[in-house]
Design a protein around this motif. Structure first.
Motif, PDB file in Angstrom:
ATOM      1  N   SER A 250      14.404  34.519  22.687  1.00 28.04           N
ATOM      2  CA  SER A 250      14.886  34.014  23.967  1.00 28.04           C
ATOM      3  C   SER A 250      13.736  33.304  24.680  1.00 28.04           C
ATOM      4  CB  SER A 250      15.475  35.154  24.800  1.00 28.04           C
ATOM      5  OG  SER A 250      16.068  34.647  25.971  1.00 28.04           O
ATOM      6  N   THR A 251      13.889  33.049  25.941  1.00 27.37           N
ATOM      7  CA  THR A 251      12.936  32.154  26.600  1.00 27.37           C
ATOM      8  C   THR A 251      12.748  32.475  28.079  1.00 27.37           C
ATOM      9  OG1 THR A 251      12.621  29.859  27.302  1.00 27.37           O
ATOM     10  CG2 THR A 251      14.862  30.544  26.934  1.00 27.37           C
ATOM     11  N   ALA A 252      11.585  32.124  28.589  1.00 31.81           N
ATOM     12  CA  ALA A 252      11.316  32.213  30.021  1.00 31.81           C
ATOM     13  C   ALA A 252      12.238  31.281  30.796  1.00 31.81           C
ATOM     14  CB  ALA A 252       9.869  31.816  30.295  1.00 31.81           C
TER      15      ALA A 252
ATOM     16  N   THR B  19       7.095  16.989  21.775  1.00 35.21           N
ATOM     17  CA  THR B  19       7.189  16.900  23.242  1.00 35.21           C
ATOM     18  C   THR B  19       6.345  17.977  23.924  1.00 35.21           C
ATOM     19  OG1 THR B  19       9.070  18.416  23.382  1.00 35.21           O
ATOM     20  CG2 THR B  19       9.582  16.072  23.110  1.00 35.21           C
ATOM     21  N   HIS B  20       5.910  18.998  23.187  1.00 30.68           N
ATOM     22  CA  HIS B  20       5.188  20.109  23.817  1.00 30.68           C
ATOM     23  C   HIS B  20       3.760  19.712  24.180  1.00 30.68           C
ATOM     24  CE1 HIS B  20       8.394  22.448  21.651  1.00 30.68           C
ATOM     25  NE2 HIS B  20       8.539  22.801  22.915  1.00 30.68           N
ATOM     26  N   LEU B  21       3.328  20.244  25.309  1.00 30.85           N
ATOM     27  CA  LEU B  21       2.075  19.762  25.892  1.00 30.85           C
ATOM     28  C   LEU B  21       0.878  19.864  24.943  1.00 30.85           C
ATOM     29  CD1 LEU B  21       0.589  18.628  28.340  1.00 30.85           C
ATOM     30  CD2 LEU B  21       0.195  20.983  29.089  1.00 30.85           C
TER      31      LEU B  21
ATOM     32  N   VAL C 224      -2.031  10.757  27.177  1.00 35.96           N
ATOM     33  CA  VAL C 224      -1.139  11.856  27.558  1.00 35.96           C
ATOM     34  C   VAL C 224      -0.603  11.520  28.946  1.00 35.96           C
ATOM     35  CG1 VAL C 224      -1.032  14.296  28.190  1.00 35.96           C
ATOM     36  CG2 VAL C 224      -2.531  13.560  26.324  1.00 35.96           C
ATOM     37  N   THR C 225       0.717  11.686  29.119  1.00 30.80           N
ATOM     38  CA  THR C 225       1.297  11.486  30.453  1.00 30.80           C
ATOM     39  C   THR C 225       1.506  12.841  31.108  1.00 30.80           C
ATOM     40  OG1 THR C 225       2.449   9.534  29.634  1.00 30.80           O
ATOM     41  CG2 THR C 225       3.227  10.448  31.717  1.00 30.80           C
ATOM     42  N   VAL C 226       0.985  12.996  32.310  1.00 28.53           N
ATOM     43  CA  VAL C 226       1.192  14.235  33.070  1.00 28.53           C
ATOM     44  C   VAL C 226       2.508  14.087  33.832  1.00 28.53           C
ATOM     45  CG1 VAL C 226       0.304  15.695  34.931  1.00 28.53           C
ATOM     46  CG2 VAL C 226      -1.284  14.648  33.295  1.00 28.53           C
TER      47      VAL C 226
ATOM     48  N   ARG D 184       7.946  13.410  37.435  1.00 26.56           N
ATOM     49  CA  ARG D 184       8.390  14.741  37.024  1.00 26.56           C
ATOM     50  C   ARG D 184       9.396  14.623  35.881  1.00 26.56           C
ATOM     51  NH1 ARG D 184       9.704  18.836  41.938  1.00 26.56           N
ATOM     52  NH2 ARG D 184       7.704  18.752  43.023  1.00 26.56           N
ATOM     53  N   ARG D 185       9.439  15.641  35.022  1.00 30.35           N
ATOM     54  CA  ARG D 185      10.453  15.687  33.957  1.00 30.35           C
ATOM     55  C   ARG D 185      11.607  16.556  34.445  1.00 30.35           C
ATOM     56  NH1 ARG D 185       8.632  18.243  28.257  1.00 30.35           N
ATOM     57  NH2 ARG D 185       8.647  20.110  29.540  1.00 30.35           N
ATOM     58  N   SER D 186      12.813  16.079  34.228  1.00 28.67           N
ATOM     59  CA  SER D 186      13.993  16.796  34.715  1.00 28.67           C
ATOM     60  C   SER D 186      14.060  18.212  34.118  1.00 28.67           C
ATOM     61  CB  SER D 186      15.222  15.987  34.311  1.00 28.67           C
ATOM     62  OG  SER D 186      16.371  16.750  34.418  1.00 28.67           O
ATOM     63  N   GLY D 187      14.366  19.209  34.954  1.00 30.34           N
ATOM     64  CA  GLY D 187      14.571  20.575  34.463  1.00 30.34           C
ATOM     65  C   GLY D 187      13.328  21.450  34.462  1.00 30.34           C
ATOM     66  N   ASP D 188      12.154  20.901  34.809  1.00 32.77           N
ATOM     67  CA  ASP D 188      10.906  21.682  34.768  1.00 32.77           C
ATOM     68  C   ASP D 188      10.715  22.548  36.012  1.00 32.77           C
ATOM     69  OD1 ASP D 188       9.796  20.991  32.348  1.00 32.77           O
ATOM     70  OD2 ASP D 188       8.538  19.378  33.136  1.00 32.77           O
ATOM     71  N   PRO D 189      10.638  23.879  35.874  1.00 34.32           N
ATOM     72  CA  PRO D 189      10.206  24.689  37.012  1.00 34.32           C
ATOM     73  C   PRO D 189       8.697  24.492  37.233  1.00 34.32           C
ATOM     74  CG  PRO D 189      11.102  26.063  35.225  1.00 34.32           C
ATOM     75  CD  PRO D 189      10.918  24.679  34.686  1.00 34.32           C
TER      76      PRO D 189
HETATM   77  N1  UFG Z   1       4.006  18.194  30.006  1.00 37.71           N
HETATM   78  C1  UFG Z   1       3.364  17.056  30.428  1.00 37.71           C
HETATM   79  N2  UFG Z   1       3.241  16.029  29.535  1.00 37.71           N
HETATM   80  C2  UFG Z   1       3.708  16.078  28.263  1.00 37.71           C
HETATM   81  C3  UFG Z   1       4.358  17.260  27.837  1.00 37.71           C
HETATM   82  C4  UFG Z   1       4.501  18.293  28.745  1.00 37.71           C
HETATM   83  O1  UFG Z   1       2.910  16.955  31.560  1.00 37.71           O
HETATM   84  O2  UFG Z   1       3.561  15.098  27.512  1.00 37.71           O
HETATM   85  C5  UFG Z   1       4.148  19.306  30.943  1.00 37.71           C
HETATM   86  C6  UFG Z   1       5.584  19.694  31.202  1.00 37.71           C
HETATM   87  O3  UFG Z   1       6.143  18.935  32.234  1.00 37.71           O
HETATM   88  C7  UFG Z   1       5.436  21.158  31.538  1.00 37.71           C
HETATM   89  C8  UFG Z   1       4.222  21.622  30.730  1.00 37.71           C
HETATM   90  O4  UFG Z   1       3.539  20.439  30.355  1.00 37.71           O
HETATM   91  O5  UFG Z   1       5.125  21.301  32.899  1.00 37.71           O
HETATM   92  C9  UFG Z   1       4.621  22.347  29.470  1.00 37.71           C
HETATM   93  O6  UFG Z   1       5.616  21.594  28.810  1.00 37.71           O
HETATM   94  P1  UFG Z   1       6.136  21.918  27.347  1.00 37.71           P
HETATM   95  O7  UFG Z   1       7.135  20.883  26.989  1.00 37.71           O
HETATM   96  O8  UFG Z   1       4.975  22.116  26.448  1.00 37.71           O
HETATM   97  O9  UFG Z   1       6.809  23.323  27.517  1.00 37.71           O
HETATM   98  P2  UFG Z   1       7.983  23.788  28.513  1.00 37.71           P
HETATM   99  O10 UFG Z   1       7.315  24.623  29.554  1.00 37.71           O
HETATM  100  O11 UFG Z   1       8.833  22.691  28.985  1.00 37.71           O
HETATM  101  O12 UFG Z   1       8.896  24.591  27.536  1.00 37.71           O
HETATM  102  C10 UFG Z   1       8.422  25.649  26.764  1.00 37.71           C
HETATM  103  C11 UFG Z   1       9.256  25.767  25.510  1.00 37.71           C
HETATM  104  C12 UFG Z   1      10.675  26.081  25.869  1.00 37.71           C
HETATM  105  C13 UFG Z   1      10.723  27.261  26.771  1.00 37.71           C
HETATM  106  C14 UFG Z   1       9.823  27.087  27.938  1.00 37.71           C
HETATM  107  C15 UFG Z   1       9.765  28.308  28.776  1.00 37.71           C
HETATM  108  O13 UFG Z   1       9.247  24.567  24.800  1.00 37.71           O
HETATM  109  O14 UFG Z   1      11.369  26.354  24.695  1.00 37.71           O
HETATM  110  O15 UFG Z   1       8.510  26.807  27.502  1.00 37.71           O
HETATM  111  O16 UFG Z   1       8.928  28.069  29.841  1.00 37.71           O
HETATM  112  F1  UFG Z   1      11.963  27.440  27.227  1.00 37.71           F
END
Ligand code: UFG
Length: 329
Positions: free
Chosen positions: A116-118, A188-190, A205-207, A281-286
């Protein structure tokens, strides 16, 4: 003891298979190779290529194999994509889990450890987040995982099934020997994105947003080493086998790092100066997600040992440096 790993060719699932083999389990892997890689499947695992939504295929595997427990990693897991293609997520994640649960019922498999996931928590005011926090997903991905948790809970009431749901925070790193690691297309992961920039595979890298209510304005996340994460799965399996009841645990490291901090640490670890640009900002990000994992430590006896962010990035870098094109030769 035979364990079925669903999604065992993916990033996290493949690390689970390697640790299970290390611990002398017999391992059966199911993966449709939609996002997984055949090369990531441990050679000692019994691999079946197919889709968890395919009832006929699933039944054929359960008929052939004796399954003592399941680790379920088979899902789509990209927050951004889940916002534009929500039905893909309901289909693969929720419907796929329905078939898995049907098979468990039909073949009398009692134990499942579920990924599951945060993201089930959504935006929270109080950090660190405990398992008791409200669940208000801000993206479809989190909604599907929460639904999958509820499905297991209702099935437990209806028939004899026990589950452990592990709510991951941000998983990163790679197996120490560098044999397997993270390889998504597109990535897509940071952390891997940052390391691809260090390798010169992307121009910058785009923030995603600098206007969050955090210290430096960028999102804060709790990063956990994939090997520590998998160690918790094996403990969860043991917990169920020892008669533990269905349960839910957060898995994180109890520390938050901003996007800018990750970028800075990656520059130090790699010794490479790469370009960084500020974006929307990316849609859906807490804005902030930090775990309390006290419950997993207390109940499962989990003791994560690779909690330094430098070590997490270093192990990821080791994989990326030696496999600049991932599993592609
Ligand atoms: N980010 C950037 N630039 C990038 C990629 C990511 O700024 O090129 C930012 C995102 O906006 C986010 C952070 O880096 O704030 C981490 O993003 P990730 O995509 O690496 O991870 P997420 O936090 O979006 O998602 C991860 C897992 C999900 C899970 C989530 C729980 O991929 O499966 O953590 O917090 F649900």
């Amino acid at each position: 003891m035979s364990i079925l790993v669903l999604g065992g060719a993916g990033y996290i699932g493949s690390h689970a298979v390697y640790q299970l083999v290390d611990q002398n389990f017999r391992v059966v892997v199911i993966d449709n190779l939609q996002t997984g890689h055949r090369e990531a499947v441990h050679p000692k695992a019994n691999f079946y290529e197919g889709d968890i939504r395919d009832r006929v295929f699933m039944r054929s595997v359960f008929e052939r194999e004796t399954i003592d427990g399941i680790l379920h990693f088979a899902a789509n897991s990209l927050v951004g994509e889940s916002m534009t293609e929500p039905l893909k997520y309901f289909d693969n994640n929720v419907y796929g889990t329905q078939i898995v649960l049907e098979m468990m019922k039909e073949f009398g498999v009692k134990h499942i450890v579920f990924s599951s996931t945060a993201a089930v928590y959504g935006e929270q005011m109080v950090m660190p987040i405990t398992e008791a926090a409200d669940k208000n997903p801000t993206n479809t991905y989190g909604e599907t995982k929460l639904t999958m948790e509820k499905m297991m809970s209702w099935c437990e009431k209806a028939f004899d099934l026990k589950y452990v749901s592990l709510r991951y925070f941000n998983v990163a790193g790679a197996r120490g020997d560098g044999q397997i690691g993270e390889d998504h297309n597109p990535e897509t992961h940071l952390i891997p994105v940052v390391l691809e920039a260090a390798l010169g595979k992307r121009p910058a890298v785009t923030v995603f947003g600098e206007d969050y209510d955090t210290e430096d304005g960028t999102c804060v996340r709790d990063y956990i080493h994939v090997e520590d994460l998998i160690a918790a799965h094996l403990l969860a399996l043991k917990y169920l086998q020892n008669g533990g009841g269905s349960n839910v645990f957060n898995l994180g490291s109890n520390q938050g790092f901003s996007v800018k901090e990750i970028i800075e640490t990656a520059k130090q670890v790699t010794g490479i100066e790469f370009s960084v640009v500020m974006g929307e900002r990316r849609s859906g990000d807490p804005s902030t997600l930090i775990a309390s994992s006290e419950k997993a430590k207390h109940v499962l006896g989990w003791n994560p040992s690779r909690t330094s962010i430098r070590e997490i990035i270093r192990d990821a870098w080791n994989w990326h440096q030696h496999h600049p094109n991932g599993y592609q030769k």
